[in-house]
Design an enzyme around this catalytic site. Structure first.
Site, short mmCIF file in Angstrom:
data_model
loop_
_atom_site.label_atom_id
_atom_site.label_comp_id
_atom_site.label_asym_id
_atom_site.label_seq_id
_atom_site.Cartn_x
_atom_site.Cartn_y
_atom_site.Cartn_z
N GLY A 4 -3.94 -2.35 12.04
CA GLY A 4 -5.33 -2.81 11.51
C GLY A 4 -5.76 -2.32 11.45
O GLY A 4 -6.84 -1.90 10.79
N GLU A 21 1.51 -1.38 14.88
CA GLU A 21 2.18 -1.72 13.66
C GLU A 21 1.22 -1.71 12.97
O GLU A 21 0.68 -1.93 12.22
CB GLU A 21 2.52 -3.40 14.10
CG GLU A 21 2.88 -3.14 14.87
CD GLU A 21 2.84 -5.07 15.19
OE1 GLU A 21 1.70 -6.04 15.09
OE2 GLU A 21 3.35 -5.82 16.03
N PRO A 22 1.08 -0.20 12.41
CA PRO A 22 0.02 0.15 11.43
C PRO A 22 0.79 -0.26 10.13
O PRO A 22 2.24 0.20 9.58
CB PRO A 22 -0.06 1.10 11.59
CG PRO A 22 0.83 2.31 12.52
CD PRO A 22 1.72 1.18 13.23
N ARG A 24 -1.46 -0.34 5.89
CA ARG A 24 -2.26 0.15 5.45
C ARG A 24 -2.65 1.57 6.24
O ARG A 24 -2.99 2.12 5.11
CB ARG A 24 -3.59 -0.74 5.54
CG ARG A 24 -4.80 -0.29 4.38
CD ARG A 24 -6.44 -1.64 4.44
NE ARG A 24 -6.23 -2.43 4.96
CZ ARG A 24 -6.19 -3.83 4.28
NH1 ARG A 24 -6.14 -3.35 3.26
NH2 ARG A 24 -5.75 -5.02 4.55
N ARG A 36 -5.41 -7.86 -5.19
CA ARG A 36 -6.21 -7.72 -4.21
C ARG A 36 -7.82 -7.99 -4.53
O ARG A 36 -8.62 -8.48 -4.13
CB ARG A 36 -6.33 -6.49 -2.99
CG ARG A 36 -4.94 -6.39 -2.30
CD ARG A 36 -4.81 -5.06 -1.70
NE ARG A 36 -5.91 -4.78 -0.28
CZ ARG A 36 -6.93 -4.71 -0.06
NH1 ARG A 36 -7.49 -4.19 -1.21
NH2 ARG A 36 -7.84 -5.17 0.69
N TYR A 63 -9.47 -11.22 -2.80
CA TYR A 63 -10.47 -11.54 -1.74
C TYR A 63 -11.54 -10.33 -2.31
O TYR A 63 -12.51 -9.61 -1.47
CB TYR A 63 -9.59 -9.52 -0.32
CG TYR A 63 -8.47 -9.95 -0.29
CD1 TYR A 63 -8.02 -10.91 0.84
CD2 TYR A 63 -7.39 -9.66 -0.55
CE1 TYR A 63 -6.99 -11.51 1.43
CE2 TYR A 63 -6.09 -9.39 0.25
CZ TYR A 63 -6.16 -10.44 1.11
OH TYR A 63 -4.80 -11.04 1.20
N CYS A 87 -4.37 -15.21 -17.71
CA CYS A 87 -5.18 -16.65 -18.22
C CYS A 87 -6.04 -16.77 -17.16
O CYS A 87 -5.99 -18.09 -16.86
CB CYS A 87 -4.31 -17.05 -19.29
SG CYS A 87 -3.95 -17.13 -20.95
N GLU A 88 -6.91 -16.18 -16.38
CA GLU A 88 -7.21 -16.39 -15.27
C GLU A 88 -8.92 -16.20 -14.84
O GLU A 88 -8.86 -14.51 -15.73
CB GLU A 88 -6.84 -16.10 -13.85
CG GLU A 88 -5.51 -16.77 -14.03
CD GLU A 88 -5.83 -17.98 -13.50
OE1 GLU A 88 -6.88 -18.43 -12.85
OE2 GLU A 88 -4.54 -18.41 -12.93
N TYR A 141 -0.43 -3.30 0.39
CA TYR A 141 -0.47 -5.32 0.02
C TYR A 141 -0.91 -5.13 -2.12
O TYR A 141 -1.97 -5.73 -1.73
CB TYR A 141 -2.06 -5.88 1.01
CG TYR A 141 -0.96 -6.03 2.33
CD1 TYR A 141 -0.32 -6.75 2.28
CD2 TYR A 141 -1.96 -4.43 2.88
CE1 TYR A 141 -0.39 -6.03 4.54
CE2 TYR A 141 -2.01 -4.49 4.52
CZ TYR A 141 -1.31 -5.37 4.97
OH TYR A 141 -0.75 -5.34 5.90
N1 LLP Z 1 0.66 -6.57 12.65
C1 LLP Z 1 0.48 -8.04 12.53
C2 LLP Z 1 0.93 -9.06 13.79
C3 LLP Z 1 -0.10 -7.94 11.59
O1 LLP Z 1 -0.77 -9.31 11.18
C4 LLP Z 1 -0.12 -7.72 10.19
C5 LLP Z 1 -1.21 -7.80 9.06
C6 LLP Z 1 -0.37 -5.71 10.57
C7 LLP Z 1 0.25 -5.57 11.91
C8 LLP Z 1 -0.60 -4.57 9.53
O2 LLP Z 1 -1.99 -4.76 9.46
P1 LLP Z 1 -2.64 -3.51 8.42
O3 LLP Z 1 -2.34 -2.09 10.26
O4 LLP Z 1 -2.37 -2.84 7.24
O5 LLP Z 1 -4.00 -3.58 8.38
N2 LLP Z 1 -3.14 -8.52 2.68
C9 LLP Z 1 -4.37 -8.59 2.73
C10 LLP Z 1 -3.29 -7.50 4.38
C11 LLP Z 1 -2.79 -8.76 5.17
C12 LLP Z 1 -2.54 -8.86 6.87
C13 LLP Z 1 -1.59 -9.17 7.54
N3 LLP Z 1 -1.76 -8.66 8.71
C14 LLP Z 1 -4.51 -7.72 2.27
O6 LLP Z 1 -4.33 -7.44 1.69
O7 LLP Z 1 -5.33 -6.47 3.08
#
Ligand code: LLP
Length: 400
Positions: free
Chosen positions: A225, A259-260, A262, A298, A302, A327-328, A356
């Site tokens: 996150g 669990e990073p 992004r 993205r 979003y 075509c959107e 992503y």
């Molecule tokens: N752990 C779990 C359980 C998760 O659901 C996620 C992301 C992560 C770790 C990794 O999160 P991060 O560190 O990348 O924020 N497609 C969306 C993001 C969806 C995230 C889903 N879960 C976007 O493009 O912003």
């Protein structure tokens, strides 16, 4: 400085480019921030699952957070050891649970009581004891985009504290389940520390009460996150993030799993696309490029902001939308941005596209998926070939 023009010439566009040296720096920064405790960084494979990216992270000591058996197989193929792999996700199929148990990964993150029953049943059938962790939903507002917010009861993820307690007691008594961890993840692109700290405190308190009754929680999985700068967001420093979590763990001897996704790869990725045409429609100026929403979703999905730059051009700026050929009406990368006048074949870079990006691409409008290139020590190399028309139709049968 990355020579985008040269890369576009060499590999054509649209194109994803990843800076592996930056991925390495990001990983090291985070690992360093966690050094005061036992920790395991499990890269969230969903953010960018290219095998070379995984191999790079494995070389740095990363584990993997996977949400499908496909991701687990990718992680293993890239050399990530099974004892550094965790399996998360709200809807795992029986076949996926069975394979994960056979592969003997570190633990499975459970998201419901029903899922625990399935895992227990499958472990019984295999004559195994499944190492599990339970995803707790701490009901905290992470203050991020609603589509990527996960830690409120209104979201589909995890279980409430009381349900988690009941599940731990049941798992503790089972001959086929071994509760070894606890998990939470409140959302993605987090830019405020307080919600993370609050969530961590709630889950740490629960952990203490579980340990008191003899349930040996060894892994405290804080999810992913950590947000990144797309525009001018204030972001959380890895050190402050780790300290906020540590402050809730006093008296607990646990390995912190993180669990990073992004944070490690987001700003290390660039999407290169070429200008096809400009046109004016009413008062609106459009720059039409060769990349589309199917390549980088993205902004469409979003309304996400990505910095856009016309390579090597400055001045004579006016507002424009950068749009793709799909075509959107939702097929855009940027809206109302001040950009210089462009010509056919000018190169545009879309920043912060490493997370992503490619993984969410599709073949919509029968567009082959684009190539991916890595840059490491100033050398570039292809890490995924551009798809061909033959790739597009490879699985289709019964049409002749
Ligand atoms: N752990 C779990 C359980 C998760 O659901 C996620 C992301 C992560 C770790 C990794 O999160 P991060 O560190 O990348 O924020 N497609 C969306 C993001 C969806 C995230 C889903 N879960 C976007 O493009 O912003």
């Amino acid at each position: 400085m990355i020579d985008f023009k040269n890369l576009a010439k060499k590999y054509d566009t649209p194109l994803y480019v990843y800076d592996f040296d930056l991925i390495e720096n990001n990983f090291k920064d985070l690992k360093e921030a966690f050094k005061a405790r036992k920790s395991l960084i499990c890269y969230a494979v969903k953010a960018n699952s290219n095998l070379s990216v995984l191999k790079k992270l494995n070389s740095l000591g990363s584990g993997a957070d996977c949400v499908s058996i496909g991701e687990i197989k990718r992680a293993l193929l890239a050399g990530i050891p099974k004892y550094k792999i965790v399996f998360s996700g709200v809807g795992k199929k029986d076949s996926e649970i069975e394979e994960a148990l056979k592969l003997d990964i570190l633990f499975i993150n459970l998201e419901s009581e029903a899922e625990m029953l399935r895992v227990e049943e499958i472990a019984r059938k295999l004559g195994k004891k499944a190492r599990i962790s339970i995803r707790v939903n701490p009901n905290i507002d992470p203050k991020t985009h609603p589509y990527i917010s996960t830690g409120l009861h209104e979201n589909k993820f995890g279980v409430e504290i009381d349900v988690a307690k009941r599940m731990y007691l049941k798992a503790h008594r089972s001959s086929f389940l071994e509760p070894v961890g606890i998990h939470f993840h409140i959302g993605s692109q987090l830019t405020e520390l307080e919600p993370i700290k609050e969530a961590s405190q709630i889950v740490a308190d629960l952990t203490k009460s579980l340990i008191k009754i003899g349930i040996d929680i060894k892994f405290f999985d804080v999810g992913g996150g950590l947000g990144i700068k797309y525009k001018d967001e204030k972001t959380i420093k890895p050190y402050d993030y780790a300290q906020a979590i540590f402050s809730t763990l006093k008296g607990l001897d646990v390995t912190v799993v993180c669990e990073p996704g992004r944070f490690l790869v987001g700003n290390a990725g660039y999407f290169l696309t070429k200008v096809l045409y400009e046109k004016i429609s009413g008062k609106k100026r459009f720059i039409i490029v060769d990349g589309g929403m199917n390549d980088l979703l993205r902004p469409s999905l979003y309304n996400a902001y990505h910095r856009v730059e016309v390579v090597g051009k400055k001045g004579d700026e006016s507002l424009a939308d950068v749009v793709g050929p799909v075509c959107e009406s939702g097929d855009f990368f940027a809206k109302d941005r001040l950009l210089p006048k462009t010509e056919h074949n000018d190169l545009i870079v879309i920043y912060s596209a490493g997370a992503y990006g490619f993984v969410m691409s599709s073949n919509y409008n029968s567009r082959p998926r684009v190539a991916e290139v890595a840059i490491e020590n100033k050398n570039d190399r292809i890490i995924r070939q551009r798809e061909s028309f033959e790739d597009l139709i490879a699985k289709e049968v019964d049409f002749i």
